[in-house]
Design an enzyme around this catalytic site. Structure first.
Site, PDB file in Angstrom:
ATOM      1  N   GLY A 181       8.435  79.625  10.637  1.00 36.42           N
ATOM      2  CA  GLY A 181       8.869  79.766   9.256  1.00 36.42           C
ATOM      3  C   GLY A 181       7.816  80.317   8.321  1.00 36.42           C
ATOM      4  O   GLY A 181       8.118  81.058   7.384  1.00 36.42           O
ATOM      5  N   ARG A 183       5.740  69.233   5.303  1.00 42.07           N
ATOM      6  CA  ARG A 183       5.864  70.683   5.542  1.00 42.07           C
ATOM      7  C   ARG A 183       7.320  71.128   5.365  1.00 42.07           C
ATOM      8  O   ARG A 183       8.252  70.504   5.837  1.00 42.07           O
ATOM      9  CB  ARG A 183       5.390  71.008   6.952  1.00 42.07           C
ATOM     10  N   VAL A 184       7.503  72.235   4.676  1.00 43.32           N
ATOM     11  CA  VAL A 184       8.822  72.864   4.528  1.00 43.32           C
ATOM     12  C   VAL A 184       8.716  74.271   5.089  1.00 43.32           C
ATOM     13  O   VAL A 184       7.752  74.988   4.796  1.00 43.32           O
ATOM     14  CB  VAL A 184       9.249  72.886   3.039  1.00 43.32           C
ATOM     15  N   THR A 188      16.242  76.601  14.724  1.00 44.20           N
ATOM     16  CA  THR A 188      17.154  76.470  13.595  1.00 44.20           C
ATOM     17  C   THR A 188      18.534  76.981  13.954  1.00 44.20           C
ATOM     18  O   THR A 188      18.659  77.917  14.739  1.00 44.20           O
ATOM     19  CB  THR A 188      16.604  77.338  12.448  1.00 44.20           C
ATOM     20  N   ASP A 236      10.892  78.050   6.356  1.00 46.71           N
ATOM     21  CA  ASP A 236      11.650  79.112   5.701  1.00 46.71           C
ATOM     22  C   ASP A 236      13.124  78.756   5.503  1.00 46.71           C
ATOM     23  O   ASP A 236      13.787  79.287   4.614  1.00 46.71           O
ATOM     24  CB  ASP A 236      11.587  80.387   6.552  1.00 46.71           C
TER      25      ASP A 236
HETATM   26  N1  ASP Z   1      12.306  78.473  11.077  1.00 45.91           N
HETATM   27  C1  ASP Z   1      12.238  77.054  11.257  1.00 45.91           C
HETATM   28  C2  ASP Z   1      11.043  76.513  10.560  1.00 45.91           C
HETATM   29  O1  ASP Z   1       9.996  77.134  10.599  1.00 45.91           O
HETATM   30  C3  ASP Z   1      12.171  76.619  12.663  1.00 45.91           C
HETATM   31  C4  ASP Z   1      13.136  77.245  13.604  1.00 45.91           C
HETATM   32  O2  ASP Z   1      13.646  78.318  13.436  1.00 45.91           O
HETATM   33  O3  ASP Z   1      13.422  76.603  14.592  1.00 45.91           O
HETATM   34  O4  ASP Z   1      11.124  75.428  10.037  1.00 45.91           O
END
Ligand code: ASP
Length: 327
Positions: A242, A216-217, A188, A219
């Site tokens: 997440g 799926r969602v 992210t 964090d």
């Molecule tokens: N935190 C993000 C998620 O779980 C993924 C990431 O940090 O790359 O969707």
């Protein structure tokens, strides 16, 4: 070219493999967190944070607002097809759909968020519209897409040939055992800004865990989990697995630790400890927090080595720093 970092969830992989993967993910350039700094400040996650910081800095250094800078910064990452974990060119879910999550928060505590959004290159800008043009905080799925189109955003295919090819290769190898093997890449962009007036804002945007279940969602679009900003105290953003961040309401927790008087690094460390205590599989996941307080101090902490972040201030010229880690 942006180097892609891999957070690997190792449900079916051995500990030896864990070690080598994590080492391969580490590209240290600096090891000390920048404790002190002067306004304005922009900080963001990973190597791709440097390009995002540059765009945010253009605004901050000319007296622009923390909010405008946060949005402009992460838009660079969203538009870059070489960043395979955010926006255009992001890895799809296991059914081949690129689904995006993003949120934004300003100094007034206003926030906007979109989740499970498809076919829109700049989910962070849709999130800002949700914040500014609706009485709501969060829109998801088709509702978010309809809203974006009504706001004038263009519908476009975000699945690049490169990501499609990788997905097809993944699918060919993982037909029966997908849920067990479950190798996920994470990356992210979370970005925090402090402008010349001393106001804080933040933005967070991602294509989420690659080959995730459809729908799926993570964090990243959840206020308090992937991002939180309190203009009296500071802001925090998260990257990594997440599900683990959500369980600890990670970024709200980091900000609350700063409110109690902890510096940003210690606040991030304490939040990592909370994640650890809530996730028995913590050694097999990565979670990283990045925080910026009202005084312009920056800090970070993660579970496994390999998380880095970019900092730009009048004194620090868009440099990368390694986060300290529990392991
Ligand atoms: N935190 C993000 C998620 O779980 C993924 C990431 O940090 O790359 O969707």
């Amino acid at each position: 070219m942006h180097s892609r970092r891999k957070f690997i969830r190792l449900s079916a992989l051995g500990a030896a493999f864990t070690g080598s993967i994590l080492k391969a993910c580490t590209t240290p350039e600096k090891s000390e967190n920048p404790k002190k700094s002067v306004k304005p400040v922009v900080v963001s996650t990973w190597n791709h944070g440097q390009a995002a910081n540059a765009a945010a800095w253009e605004i901050l250094s000319h007296g622009g607002s923390a909010l405008d800078a946060a949005e402009a910064g992460v838009r660079v990452t969203e538009a870059d097809p070489e960043v395979r974990t955010v926006g255009y060119g992001g890895y799809p879910d296991r059914d081949g759909f690129v689904t995006l999550d993003a949120c934004i928060m300003n100094e007034k505590g206003d926030c906007g968020s979109v989740a499970f959004l498809q076919d829109i290159k700049h989910p962070v800008s849709v999130a800002r519209k949700v914040m500014e043009e609706t009485p709501h905080v969060m829109l998801v799925g088709k509702g978010a897409l309809d809203f974006a189109l009504a706001q004038g955003f263009k519908q476009e295919n975000l699945l690049t040939p490169e990501s499609e090819k990788d997905w097809l290769e993944w699918k060919a190898k993982n037909t029966e055992t997908r849920p067990e093997i479950n190798i996920e890449n994470h990356d992210t962009i979370g970005l925090l800004t402090l402008d010349q007036k001393g106001n804080l804002s933040g933005a967070c945007t991602t294509s989420g865990a690659s080959y995730k279940y459809h729908g799926r969602v993570g964090d990243s679009p959840i206020i308090g989990a992937g991002l939180y900003v309190d203009n009296e105290v500071g802001g925090a953003t998260a990257t990594g697995w997440g599900e683990a961040v959500i369980r600890a309401v990670g970024c709200f927790l980091v900000v609350e630790f700063m409110r109690q008087g902890h510096d940003p690094e210690e606040a991030c460390r304490l939040a990592v400890e909370r994640v650890v205590s809530k996730n028995p599989d913590w050694k097999e996941i990565q979670v990283g927090f990045l925080a910026l307080n009202k005084q312009g101090e920056v800090g970070s902490y993660c579970i496994n080595k390999g998380f880095n972040y970019a900092v730009q201030t009048p004194e620090i010229s868009n440099e990368l720093f390694d986060a300290k880690s529990k392991l």
